[in-house]
Design a protein around this motif. Structure first.
Motif, PDB file in Angstrom:
ATOM      1  N   MET A   1      48.417  42.463  56.838  1.00  0.00           N
ATOM      2  CA  MET A   1      47.878  44.086  56.426  1.00  0.00           C
ATOM      3  C   MET A   1      46.539  44.069  57.147  1.00  0.00           C
ATOM      4  O   MET A   1      45.774  43.362  57.004  1.00  0.00           O
ATOM      5  CB  MET A   1      47.852  44.198  54.863  1.00  0.00           C
ATOM      6  N   TYR A   2      46.144  45.064  57.583  1.00  0.00           N
ATOM      7  CA  TYR A   2      44.950  45.704  58.144  1.00  0.00           C
ATOM      8  C   TYR A   2      44.255  46.666  56.962  1.00  0.00           C
ATOM      9  O   TYR A   2      45.094  47.555  56.286  1.00  0.00           O
ATOM     10  CB  TYR A   2      44.991  46.407  59.451  1.00  0.00           C
ATOM     11  N   ASP A   3      43.105  46.921  57.235  1.00  0.00           N
ATOM     12  CA  ASP A   3      42.509  48.069  56.188  1.00  0.00           C
ATOM     13  C   ASP A   3      42.251  49.038  56.852  1.00  0.00           C
ATOM     14  O   ASP A   3      41.123  49.935  56.358  1.00  0.00           O
ATOM     15  CB  ASP A   3      41.306  47.429  55.430  1.00  0.00           C
ATOM     16  N   LEU A   4      42.660  49.539  58.091  1.00  0.00           N
ATOM     17  CA  LEU A   4      42.021  50.840  58.841  1.00  0.00           C
ATOM     18  C   LEU A   4      42.249  52.017  57.969  1.00  0.00           C
ATOM     19  O   LEU A   4      41.701  53.096  58.059  1.00  0.00           O
ATOM     20  CB  LEU A   4      42.778  50.880  60.015  1.00  0.00           C
TER      21      LEU A   4
ATOM     22  N   ALA B   1      51.467  46.124  64.891  1.00  0.00           N
ATOM     23  CA  ALA B   1      50.062  46.036  65.709  1.00  0.00           C
ATOM     24  C   ALA B   1      49.224  45.028  65.339  1.00  0.00           C
ATOM     25  O   ALA B   1      49.091  44.579  64.472  1.00  0.00           O
ATOM     26  CB  ALA B   1      49.424  47.575  65.431  1.00  0.00           C
ATOM     27  N   ASN B   2      48.941  44.464  66.693  1.00  0.00           N
ATOM     28  CA  ASN B   2      47.942  43.187  66.598  1.00  0.00           C
ATOM     29  C   ASN B   2      46.481  44.028  67.008  1.00  0.00           C
ATOM     30  O   ASN B   2      46.260  44.394  68.069  1.00  0.00           O
ATOM     31  CB  ASN B   2      48.352  42.325  67.536  1.00  0.00           C
ATOM     32  N   LEU B   3      45.566  43.731  66.155  1.00  0.00           N
ATOM     33  CA  LEU B   3      44.039  44.192  66.378  1.00  0.00           C
ATOM     34  C   LEU B   3      43.218  43.050  66.643  1.00  0.00           C
ATOM     35  O   LEU B   3      42.843  42.507  65.670  1.00  0.00           O
ATOM     36  CB  LEU B   3      43.448  44.997  64.875  1.00  0.00           C
ATOM     37  N   PRO B   4      43.013  42.536  67.958  1.00  0.00           N
ATOM     38  CA  PRO B   4      42.155  41.592  68.156  1.00  0.00           C
ATOM     39  C   PRO B   4      40.748  41.688  67.518  1.00  0.00           C
ATOM     40  O   PRO B   4      40.032  42.805  67.392  1.00  0.00           O
ATOM     41  CB  PRO B   4      42.027  41.554  69.800  1.00  0.00           C
TER      42      PRO B   4
ATOM     43  N   THR C   1      59.236  31.424  63.380  1.00  0.00           N
ATOM     44  CA  THR C   1      58.461  30.773  62.637  1.00  0.00           C
ATOM     45  C   THR C   1      56.999  30.505  63.052  1.00  0.00           C
ATOM     46  O   THR C   1      56.058  30.046  62.431  1.00  0.00           O
ATOM     47  CB  THR C   1      59.024  29.448  62.325  1.00  0.00           C
ATOM     48  N   GLY C   2      57.054  30.540  64.645  1.00  0.00           N
ATOM     49  CA  GLY C   2      55.904  30.324  65.122  1.00  0.00           C
ATOM     50  C   GLY C   2      54.980  31.611  65.753  1.00  0.00           C
ATOM     51  O   GLY C   2      54.045  31.279  66.409  1.00  0.00           O
ATOM     52  N   ASN C   3      55.526  32.644  65.124  1.00  0.00           N
ATOM     53  CA  ASN C   3      54.978  33.823  65.618  1.00  0.00           C
ATOM     54  C   ASN C   3      53.942  34.631  64.689  1.00  0.00           C
ATOM     55  O   ASN C   3      54.296  34.455  63.520  1.00  0.00           O
ATOM     56  CB  ASN C   3      56.305  35.129  65.655  1.00  0.00           C
ATOM     57  N   PRO C   4      52.644  34.635  65.066  1.00  0.00           N
ATOM     58  CA  PRO C   4      51.538  35.363  64.051  1.00  0.00           C
ATOM     59  C   PRO C   4      51.758  36.650  63.359  1.00  0.00           C
ATOM     60  O   PRO C   4      51.283  37.053  62.441  1.00  0.00           O
ATOM     61  CB  PRO C   4      50.504  35.508  65.023  1.00  0.00           C
ATOM     62  N   LEU C   5      53.164  37.290  63.701  1.00  0.00           N
ATOM     63  CA  LEU C   5      53.476  38.494  63.273  1.00  0.00           C
ATOM     64  C   LEU C   5      53.919  38.038  61.792  1.00  0.00           C
ATOM     65  O   LEU C   5      53.845  39.019  60.808  1.00  0.00           O
ATOM     66  CB  LEU C   5      54.706  39.089  63.843  1.00  0.00           C
TER      67      LEU C   5
ATOM     68  N   ALA D   1      51.219  51.813  54.492  1.00  0.00           N
ATOM     69  CA  ALA D   1      50.716  50.517  53.473  1.00  0.00           C
ATOM     70  C   ALA D   1      50.245  49.271  54.174  1.00  0.00           C
ATOM     71  O   ALA D   1      49.308  48.615  53.828  1.00  0.00           O
ATOM     72  CB  ALA D   1      51.815  50.068  52.525  1.00  0.00           C
ATOM     73  N   GLN D   2      50.849  48.961  55.333  1.00  0.00           N
ATOM     74  CA  GLN D   2      50.578  47.828  56.139  1.00  0.00           C
ATOM     75  C   GLN D   2      49.429  47.943  57.114  1.00  0.00           C
ATOM     76  O   GLN D   2      48.792  46.960  57.364  1.00  0.00           O
ATOM     77  CB  GLN D   2      51.721  47.635  57.350  1.00  0.00           C
ATOM     78  N   MET D   3      48.948  49.372  56.944  1.00  0.00           N
ATOM     79  CA  MET D   3      47.564  49.573  57.609  1.00  0.00           C
ATOM     80  C   MET D   3      46.476  49.807  56.523  1.00  0.00           C
ATOM     81  O   MET D   3      45.460  50.360  56.860  1.00  0.00           O
ATOM     82  CB  MET D   3      47.750  50.710  58.513  1.00  0.00           C
ATOM     83  N   GLY D   4      46.707  49.371  55.387  1.00  0.00           N
ATOM     84  CA  GLY D   4      45.888  49.468  54.146  1.00  0.00           C
ATOM     85  C   GLY D   4      45.766  50.715  53.257  1.00  0.00           C
ATOM     86  O   GLY D   4      44.733  50.759  52.374  1.00  0.00           O
ATOM     87  N   ALA D   5      46.819  51.705  53.388  1.00  0.00           N
ATOM     88  CA  ALA D   5      46.679  52.852  52.680  1.00  0.00           C
ATOM     89  C   ALA D   5      47.330  52.413  51.050  1.00  0.00           C
ATOM     90  O   ALA D   5      48.062  51.322  51.166  1.00  0.00           O
ATOM     91  CB  ALA D   5      47.493  53.708  53.136  1.00  0.00           C
TER      92      ALA D   5
END
Length: 414
Positions: free
Chosen positions: A1-4, A358-361, A334-338, A27-31
């Motif tokens: 989860m991100y907090d955007l 979405a991946n936010l560096p 198992t090795g995927n950071p997703l 929700a996955q973006m922080g809502a």
């Protein structure tokens, strides 16, 4: 989860796939997504497949990171609480009909800046679901072995409810667009997103609708071949099936080099009087002859050798897997950071759970959150959003208008 989307709250009253997906992505973006369900669970609460205890794995995964309020939505008092909750929050996502108690007119009364997003079937109000709108799309009659006769071959239905997921994603986008408009103007919006229109619009956006009208007919079935380019499944010497796709000259050169087929390709070019490196058209028209050359090369080596060569050359390919195999694949899961560690799922079953796609560096995604127990947040939300005192909430629970968490009272559906 991100907090955007931290600070954004929305009420979700929905079932099945499309509408819950819109809330899930928010929700996955922080809502803060407050899901409201009928006491005991709505239409999708026990959706297949269930664990031995009766917990739906589909419901559990479509409702991660959400809060849950359980109300008696069949009675007037529970419905009024739901309307008040949506109105107090200011944002609603639902797939209930417009002429239900959650009409935009009802939830926006006294709240002119209300934003509601309604996932519908067809634009004229007819009911629909993914599998029925897909029947109207034309794709099931485009799919299947190329030797099937056009006028007698059966349709081939898709397994993935793709239109549902696209509609859910578009619903989340439409919600944020309406909120952007409200921030600029102060105006609320009623947004209707018909599943059928998402399907038809996607067909049109892809160019397929224009293509059918231009050609005056349907496409032929192509089996597993890619339309308009070069690509298909092939089989290695050790029986592994894999896909190669060629849409660019770079991908073409990579495949030809990795499979060492420059000589037979040159012979075919001389015979046909064409050059394949720069032309999707020529590669597509002569696909059967090219497929034969590629398959002959694939059959000479085991897949591991082919994969190493194709990867080193920069080709676009992938091995076919069963879904069970993919679910435990080190590279894919198992090795995927997703995927993060299993949260405390209501089902009690531990398995990898996805973070935001979405991946936010530079930002920490956080670990996946669990789905709620049904009614887990009823008391918290009613107190915070509607200002109800604990005694009033307790009285509502006693009268069966509100229910608390079903964690310890869950009973497997019959």
């Amino acid at each position: 989860m991100y907090d955007l989307l931290r600070g954004l709250s929305l009420v979700e009253v929905s079932s099945f796939v499309a509408s819950p997906t819109a809330g899930l992505y928010c929700a996955q973006m922080g809502a803060e997504v407050i899901r409201v369900d009928q006491i005991g669970g709505g239409l999708d609460y026990d959706r297949y497949m269930q664990t031995a205890e009766g917990r739906s794995l589909a419901w559990e995964n479509l409702n991660r990171a959400k809060k849950s309020v359980a109300l008696d939505l069949r009675g007037g008092e529970g419905r009024e609480l739901c309307v008040e909750l949506a109105r107090a929050t200011g944002q609603l996502v639902t797939n209930l009909p417009e002429k239900s108690f959650l009409s935009h007119a009802a939830v926006s009364e006294g709240r002119p800046d209300m934003v509601s997003v309604r996932i519908m079937g067809w634009h004229d109000g007819r009911q629909a679901m993914d599998f029925t709108v897909n029947a109207a799309s034309g794709y099931p009659l485009m799919t299947g072995p190329d030797e099937w006769a056009a006028d007698t071959a059966p349709p081939v239905n898709q397994v993935l409810p793709a239109w549902d997921f696209i509609t859910g994603a578009y619903g989340a986008f439409a919600l944020l667009a309406a909120l952007h408009h409200r921030a600029a103007t102060g105006e609320g919006s009623e947004v209707r997103v018909p599943l059928g229109d998402v399907m038809l619009g996607t067909v049109a956006n892809s160019g397929a609708m224009a293509e059918m009208l231009y050609r005056g007919d349907d496409r032929e079935r192509l089996g597993n071949a890619i339309w308009g380019a070069l690509g298909r499944d092939f089989t290695s010497r050790d029986g592994k099936r894999f896909m190669i796709a060629v849409l660019t000259s770079k991908q073409w050169r990579a495949m030809v080099g990795a499979l060492d087929i420059a000589q037979p390709i040159a012979a075919l070019e001389a015979e046909a009087g064409v050059e394949f490196a720069q032309s999707d058209h020529h590669r597509f028209v002569h696909r059967e002859a090219l497929f034969a050359i590629v398959q002959e090369a694939a059959a000479r080596e085991d897949y591991a050798v082919l994969a190493e060569r194709l990867a080193a050359a920069g080709a676009t390919f992938e091995r076919y897997r069963t879904m069970h195999e993919a679910a435990g694949d080190p590279a894919l899961v198992t090795g995927n950071p997703l995927f993060g560690p299993s949260p405390a799922n209501p089902s009690g079953f531990e398995y990898p759970a996805p973070r935001s796609f979405a991946n936010l560096p530079g930002r920490v995604a956080g670990d996946p959150a669990p789905a709620p127990y049904l009614g887990q947040h009823s008391e918290e939300v009613l107190a915070e959003r509607l200002g109800l005192a604990s005694g009033a909430i307790a009285a509502l629970i006693d009268r069966g208008v509100v229910a608390a968490s079903d964690k310890d009272s869950f009973r497997r559906p019959a």
